[in-house]
Design an enzyme around this catalytic site. Structure first.
Site, PDB file in Angstrom:
ATOM      1  N   ASN A  53      -6.608   0.208  -3.143  1.00  0.00           N
ATOM      2  CA  ASN A  53      -7.651   0.767  -2.252  1.00  0.00           C
ATOM      3  C   ASN A  53      -7.584   2.146  -1.647  1.00  0.00           C
ATOM      4  O   ASN A  53      -7.416   2.614  -0.615  1.00  0.00           O
ATOM      5  CB  ASN A  53      -7.809  -0.114  -1.094  1.00  0.00           C
ATOM      6  CG  ASN A  53      -6.551  -0.195  -0.142  1.00  0.00           C
ATOM      7  OD1 ASN A  53      -5.561  -0.032  -0.649  1.00  0.00           O
ATOM      8  ND2 ASN A  53      -6.782  -0.586   1.232  1.00  0.00           N
ATOM      9  N   ASP A  88       2.353  -6.422   2.501  1.00  0.00           N
ATOM     10  CA  ASP A  88       1.218  -5.558   2.971  1.00  0.00           C
ATOM     11  C   ASP A  88       1.499  -4.470   3.816  1.00  0.00           C
ATOM     12  O   ASP A  88       0.764  -3.966   4.859  1.00  0.00           O
ATOM     13  CB  ASP A  88       0.207  -6.416   3.940  1.00  0.00           C
ATOM     14  CG  ASP A  88      -1.328  -5.930   3.865  1.00  0.00           C
ATOM     15  OD1 ASP A  88      -1.635  -4.959   3.242  1.00  0.00           O
ATOM     16  OD2 ASP A  88      -2.231  -6.464   4.780  1.00  0.00           O
ATOM     17  N   HIS A 110      -8.305 -10.970  -0.823  1.00  0.00           N
ATOM     18  CA  HIS A 110      -8.293 -10.452   0.559  1.00  0.00           C
ATOM     19  C   HIS A 110      -9.176 -11.795   1.224  1.00  0.00           C
ATOM     20  O   HIS A 110     -10.638 -11.409   1.018  1.00  0.00           O
ATOM     21  CB  HIS A 110      -8.857  -9.124   0.840  1.00  0.00           C
ATOM     22  CG  HIS A 110      -8.912  -8.886   2.411  1.00  0.00           C
ATOM     23  ND1 HIS A 110      -7.886  -8.169   2.942  1.00  0.00           N
ATOM     24  CD2 HIS A 110      -9.534  -9.288   3.306  1.00  0.00           C
ATOM     25  CE1 HIS A 110      -7.873  -8.251   4.270  1.00  0.00           C
ATOM     26  NE2 HIS A 110      -9.163  -8.846   4.510  1.00  0.00           N
ATOM     27  N   HIS A 137      -1.702 -12.380   1.960  1.00  0.00           N
ATOM     28  CA  HIS A 137      -1.481 -12.227   3.447  1.00  0.00           C
ATOM     29  C   HIS A 137      -2.334 -13.362   4.344  1.00  0.00           C
ATOM     30  O   HIS A 137      -3.055 -13.060   5.002  1.00  0.00           O
ATOM     31  CB  HIS A 137      -1.771 -10.794   3.949  1.00  0.00           C
ATOM     32  CG  HIS A 137      -3.146 -10.290   3.545  1.00  0.00           C
ATOM     33  ND1 HIS A 137      -4.174 -10.677   3.688  1.00  0.00           N
ATOM     34  CD2 HIS A 137      -3.361  -9.007   3.076  1.00  0.00           C
ATOM     35  CE1 HIS A 137      -5.196 -10.016   3.187  1.00  0.00           C
ATOM     36  NE2 HIS A 137      -4.849  -8.735   3.012  1.00  0.00           N
ATOM     37  N   LYS A 194      -7.653  -6.916  -7.888  1.00  0.00           N
ATOM     38  CA  LYS A 194      -7.694  -7.088  -6.228  1.00  0.00           C
ATOM     39  C   LYS A 194      -9.344  -7.328  -5.796  1.00  0.00           C
ATOM     40  O   LYS A 194      -9.960  -6.594  -6.224  1.00  0.00           O
ATOM     41  CB  LYS A 194      -7.167  -5.949  -5.501  1.00  0.00           C
ATOM     42  CG  LYS A 194      -7.376  -6.222  -4.006  1.00  0.00           C
ATOM     43  CD  LYS A 194      -6.616  -7.140  -3.657  1.00  0.00           C
ATOM     44  CE  LYS A 194      -6.979  -7.603  -1.895  1.00  0.00           C
ATOM     45  NZ  LYS A 194      -5.607  -6.979  -1.183  1.00  0.00           N
ATOM     46  N   ALA A 238      -6.530  -0.482  10.606  1.00  0.00           N
ATOM     47  CA  ALA A 238      -5.774  -1.621  10.518  1.00  0.00           C
ATOM     48  C   ALA A 238      -4.552  -1.578   9.435  1.00  0.00           C
ATOM     49  O   ALA A 238      -4.856  -0.769   8.445  1.00  0.00           O
ATOM     50  CB  ALA A 238      -6.471  -2.680  10.115  1.00  0.00           C
ATOM     51  N   HIS A 244       0.745  -1.349   0.110  1.00  0.00           N
ATOM     52  CA  HIS A 244      -0.029  -0.218  -0.066  1.00  0.00           C
ATOM     53  C   HIS A 244       1.022   1.261  -0.013  1.00  0.00           C
ATOM     54  O   HIS A 244       1.730   1.568   0.818  1.00  0.00           O
ATOM     55  CB  HIS A 244      -0.815   0.019   1.163  1.00  0.00           C
ATOM     56  CG  HIS A 244      -1.736  -1.176   1.288  1.00  0.00           C
ATOM     57  ND1 HIS A 244      -3.025  -1.058   0.713  1.00  0.00           N
ATOM     58  CD2 HIS A 244      -1.743  -2.365   1.895  1.00  0.00           C
ATOM     59  CE1 HIS A 244      -3.566  -2.432   1.057  1.00  0.00           C
ATOM     60  NE2 HIS A 244      -2.789  -3.038   1.492  1.00  0.00           N
ATOM     61  N   LEU A 245       0.732   2.131  -0.912  1.00  0.00           N
ATOM     62  CA  LEU A 245       1.576   3.302  -1.263  1.00  0.00           C
ATOM     63  C   LEU A 245       0.726   4.654  -0.979  1.00  0.00           C
ATOM     64  O   LEU A 245       1.492   5.532  -0.843  1.00  0.00           O
ATOM     65  CB  LEU A 245       2.318   3.439  -2.479  1.00  0.00           C
ATOM     66  CG  LEU A 245       3.535   2.419  -2.698  1.00  0.00           C
ATOM     67  CD1 LEU A 245       3.719   2.578  -4.228  1.00  0.00           C
ATOM     68  CD2 LEU A 245       4.592   2.672  -1.981  1.00  0.00           C
ATOM     69  N   HIS A 257      -0.254   4.295   8.116  1.00  0.00           N
ATOM     70  CA  HIS A 257      -1.479   5.082   8.669  1.00  0.00           C
ATOM     71  C   HIS A 257      -0.872   5.807   9.587  1.00  0.00           C
ATOM     72  O   HIS A 257       0.125   5.507  10.286  1.00  0.00           O
ATOM     73  CB  HIS A 257      -2.324   4.246   9.416  1.00  0.00           C
ATOM     74  CG  HIS A 257      -3.333   3.263   8.639  1.00  0.00           C
ATOM     75  ND1 HIS A 257      -4.404   3.652   8.147  1.00  0.00           N
ATOM     76  CD2 HIS A 257      -3.335   1.931   8.278  1.00  0.00           C
ATOM     77  CE1 HIS A 257      -5.158   2.713   7.099  1.00  0.00           C
ATOM     78  NE2 HIS A 257      -4.282   1.562   7.461  1.00  0.00           N
ATOM     79  N   LEU A 260      -5.419  -6.261   9.107  1.00  0.00           N
ATOM     80  CA  LEU A 260      -6.228  -7.395   8.806  1.00  0.00           C
ATOM     81  C   LEU A 260      -5.506  -7.963   7.585  1.00  0.00           C
ATOM     82  O   LEU A 260      -5.037  -7.440   6.674  1.00  0.00           O
ATOM     83  CB  LEU A 260      -7.255  -6.459   8.213  1.00  0.00           C
ATOM     84  CG  LEU A 260      -8.431  -6.005   9.486  1.00  0.00           C
ATOM     85  CD1 LEU A 260      -9.635  -5.107   9.156  1.00  0.00           C
ATOM     86  CD2 LEU A 260      -8.894  -7.077  10.272  1.00  0.00           C
TER      87      LEU A 260
HETATM   88  O1  DOR Z   1      -3.894  -4.055   7.815  1.00  0.00           O
HETATM   89  C1  DOR Z   1      -4.488  -4.030   6.459  1.00  0.00           C
HETATM   90  N1  DOR Z   1      -4.159  -2.596   6.331  1.00  0.00           N
HETATM   91  N2  DOR Z   1      -5.121  -4.750   5.932  1.00  0.00           N
HETATM   92  C2  DOR Z   1      -5.644  -4.549   4.816  1.00  0.00           C
HETATM   93  O2  DOR Z   1      -6.285  -5.382   4.316  1.00  0.00           O
HETATM   94  C3  DOR Z   1      -5.849  -3.176   4.300  1.00  0.00           C
HETATM   95  C4  DOR Z   1      -4.361  -2.400   4.840  1.00  0.00           C
HETATM   96  C5  DOR Z   1      -4.658  -0.872   4.633  1.00  0.00           C
HETATM   97  O3  DOR Z   1      -5.038  -0.437   3.564  1.00  0.00           O
HETATM   98  O4  DOR Z   1      -4.674  -0.120   5.507  1.00  0.00           O
HETATM   99 ZN    ZN Z   2      -3.277  -5.068   1.906  1.00  0.00          ZN
END
Ligand code: DOR
Ligand code: ZN
Length: 346
Positions: free
Chosen positions: A42, A248, A137, A175, A100, A264, A16-17, A252, A220
């Site tokens: 996402n 993964d 997922h 994951h 995805k 998460a 995730h960038l 955040h 998650l």
């Molecule tokens: O822990 C997670 N963070 N699991 C995910 O499936 C999404 C990801 C996020 O985009 O922060």
């Molecule tokens: Zn992910």
């Protein structure tokens, strides 16, 4: 005792960038060690059409550190309105490497994901036809299912029926966190692979909950019991080509993690290679680190392995920054809870 390890340059098959200031700050953490990454779609709003993925790729390219040869491998976010022709076109012109699947509501920014799997049958059939992998997922969202059981129930209720209904569909269980996931992959010798994160090789659910709640270990799918962590370690270090690295790594900001309703995600881009070398050494499997990080993933995706090499050396503990400072706020780097002696030579 081994103190130096040279491997093909690794890739990250699940990353995730984000976008904007966050993208600019976290991208160098990945490009320092990884040549390619499968980029999760996402965003807000999600990258659902090929035009979204192309624009996102351009923003990533524009944010690359000078001289970086990093290659983002783009994905599309599957919705019930996804057009099979758009997917096929994006694949044919080399823009996307996977689609995805988020079950609606399963995780961060998954609200536009799939509720009724009958409505994506046409896309999945097209993907099987053109050999385009589906990254999954794998958690059900049924509120009646305990969060620690959601991966196992997903395999039975959704994944296995979808795979049976779509012969030839190439799937990557993203994951995986349970021995159920490991066993399901091992029971299938074709069209099924799985990514394993760095953090799920290190933490179990006690790390999140014992001695006070640790928001930076919450992700998650959530980490499970110790027996599951051990099953993941055995799979990752086995050399089995069906298992490969997808960090993964999910940034955040601290206020969003350290909150009454925390997000998460574990941010592992910065120290993943040091942690993995530590884990593989503990499992007497340093000779299989290259398969996990650098060979199995490209083979599954039908891409060549990277040509450059990376050297890791073991010595005094390496200090990594505790936080990455971004324009949106600080992001805490995953703390494995033990000193890291392996460092990547630059
Ligand atoms: O822990 C997670 N963070 N699991 C995910 O499936 C999404 C990801 C996020 O985009 O922060
Ligand atoms: Zn992910």
């Amino acid at each position: 005792m081994t103190h130096t390890l040279t491997l093909r340059r690794p890739d990250d098959w699940h990353l995730h960038l984000r976008d904007g200031q966050m993208l600019a700050a976290v991208l160098p953490e990945t490009t320092r060690h990884f040549d390619r990454a499968i980029i999760m779609p996402n965003l807000v709003p999600p990258a659902v059409r090929s035009s979204d993925a192309a624009a996102y790729r351009d923003r990533i390219m524009a944010a690359l550190p000078e001289g970086s040869g990093f290659k983002p491998l783009m994905t599309l976010y599957l919705t019930e309105d996804t057009n099979p022709a758009d997917v096929a076109q994006a694949h044919a012109n080399g823009l996307i490497h996977a689609v995805k699947l988020y079950p609606a509501g399963a995780t961060t920014n998954s609200a536009s994901g799939v509720q009724n799997f009958d409505n994506v049958r046409g896309v999945l059939e097209k993907m099987a036809e053109i050999s385009l992998p589906l990254c999954v997922h794998g958690e059900v969202t049924d509120p009646a299912v305990d969060i620690f059981d959601r991966e196992a129930v997903f395999i039975d209720r959704i994944l296995d029926p979808v795979r049976r209904a779509t012969p030839g569909l190439r799937v990557i269980m993203e994951h995986i966190t349970t021995s159920d996931g490991v066993e399901y992959v091992k029971a299938n010798d074709k069209d099924l692979g799985a990514t394993i994160t760095t953090h799920h090789l290190v933490i179990n659910r006690n790390h999140i909950l014992v001695g006070g709640i640790k928001p930076h270990y919450y992700c998650l799918p959530v980490a499970k019991r110790e027996e599951h962590r051990l099953a993941l370690r055995a799979a990752a270090t086995s050399g089995d080509a069906r298992f490969f690295l997808g960090t993964d790594s999910a940034p955040h900001t601290d206020p969003n993690k350290e909150s009454a309703c925390g997000c998460a995600g574990c941010f592992t881009a910065t120290n993943t290679m040091s942690i993995l070398a530590h884990v593989f050494e503990e499992e007497n499997a340093l000779d299989r680190l290259e398969a996990f990080c650098s060979l199995n993933g490209p083979a599954y995706y039908g891409l060549p392995a990277n040509t450059g090499t990376m050297t890791l050396k073991k010595g005094d503990p390496v200090a990594y920054p505790e936080k990455i400072i971004t324009g949106e706020g600080p992001v805490t780097v995953f703390d494995p809870g033990f000193p890291l002696h392996w460092h990547v030579e630059t």
